[in-house]
Scaffold this active site. Sequence first.
Site, PDB file in Angstrom:
ATOM      1  N   CYS A  89      73.186 -38.822 -32.670  1.00  0.00           N
ATOM      2  CA  CYS A  89      73.835 -38.116 -33.766  1.00  0.00           C
ATOM      3  C   CYS A  89      75.082 -37.498 -33.181  1.00  0.00           C
ATOM      4  CB  CYS A  89      72.944 -37.038 -34.385  1.00  0.00           C
ATOM      5  SG  CYS A  89      73.834 -36.045 -35.592  1.00  0.00           S
ATOM      6  N   CYS A  91      75.769 -33.646 -34.759  1.00  0.00           N
ATOM      7  CA  CYS A  91      74.974 -32.536 -34.214  1.00  0.00           C
ATOM      8  C   CYS A  91      73.676 -33.086 -33.645  1.00  0.00           C
ATOM      9  CB  CYS A  91      74.751 -31.448 -35.255  1.00  0.00           C
ATOM     10  SG  CYS A  91      74.168 -32.054 -36.835  1.00  0.00           S
ATOM     11  N   SER A  92      72.612 -33.073 -34.402  1.00  0.00           N
ATOM     12  CA  SER A  92      71.358 -33.526 -33.804  1.00  0.00           C
ATOM     13  C   SER A  92      70.400 -34.034 -34.862  1.00  0.00           C
ATOM     14  CB  SER A  92      70.710 -32.391 -33.040  1.00  0.00           C
ATOM     15  OG  SER A  92      70.361 -31.383 -33.950  1.00  0.00           O
ATOM     16  N   CYS A  93      70.898 -34.754 -35.840  1.00  0.00           N
ATOM     17  CA  CYS A  93      70.023 -35.266 -36.891  1.00  0.00           C
ATOM     18  C   CYS A  93      69.007 -36.217 -36.277  1.00  0.00           C
ATOM     19  CB  CYS A  93      70.865 -35.967 -37.953  1.00  0.00           C
ATOM     20  SG  CYS A  93      72.057 -34.844 -38.696  1.00  0.00           S
TER      21      CYS A  93
END
Lengths: 128, 236
Positions: free
Chosen positions: B131, B134-136
């Site tokens: 991702c 961000c951090s999906c």
Amino acid sequence: MSADRDAALEATRALPGIPVDADGPVFREPWEAHAFAMAVTLHARGLFSWPEWAAALAEEISHAQAAGDADCGDTYYRHWLATLERLVAEKGVTNSATLARYREAWDHAADRTPHGKPIELRPEDFAG
Amino acid sequence: MLPLRSASLDSAAGYPYFRAMTDHEHHHDHHHDHSELSETDLRVRALESILIEKGYLDPAALDVLIETYESKVGPRNGARVVARAWTDPAFRDRLLKDATPAIGELGYAGRQGEHIVTVENTPELHNMVVCTLCSCYPWPVLGLPPVWYKSAPYRAKAVKDPRGVLRDFGFELPATTKIRVWDSTAEVRYFVLPMRPEGTEGWSEDELAELVTRDSMIGTGLPKRPDQVQRSEGTS
């Protein structure tokens, strides 16, 4: 733990900047789990959508990077928390002054609590 | 509520809301018979108590949620999905066609899993998920993302040099295998269906699930080989 998993971890350790967690606890510290759960709950209550959250978090992270944060994952939940604080203020749930007042009250609560006892917030902690 | 912790090295430097408060820390006397909370911990507690007071949070529900993510949800769910796909071709087809309801058949659903897309590894193509924003991450099948997934070096290198990332993780793909990098977003979360290891003919779903690692479902690893696990006879 398999041999090649060990090797993989070794390799990622050798590479600066990619911290690995060795399948350890998902949260490094309890506050991270709380910060996480707060965002999930506020989302479930409709305070923000996930795309809105993702955008705010990404913005927080890029600000931090611009300010010199190496962003190796270990500061991730700090960005998460900063995003939470910002969004609840933007949505009018609270404001930075109230957050600061409560933060100081918790500090007082910690100060008067003997080491090893649970820390609880009491009205007198707000007295200053 | 947060368990008591001793002071840690957290600092609020760079964080807007409490920068003005850091001076306060130096006013503490240095007797260590009282408790101390890190700056971050104080901020989390402050926010949490405000949200509870205003009725946004129910402390009991919050604890249940934390418990769920800490222990119940995790990569084992994803491993079950992969093992089912390896043993049940019809399920595999459903998983590739529309992952969210297929995963739901195994009882895994929920937050951040609304739009999961399965990408299948083949001898010709290796898939890897990142991702960049961000951090999906697909929480219902993989739990919360590992620390490195959220790091800037991984996010940047996965896009620029995926083969190099795989090397960092300790394995090399044949030069003939293409690598495709999928960028997860808040709307779409990718989930890698790794290739079933050779030498596992006749293995049960439970046994196969043991071979599936978290990293193999992100695409930064491969499933374990049969010789890397102790096969427990008689499991069903």
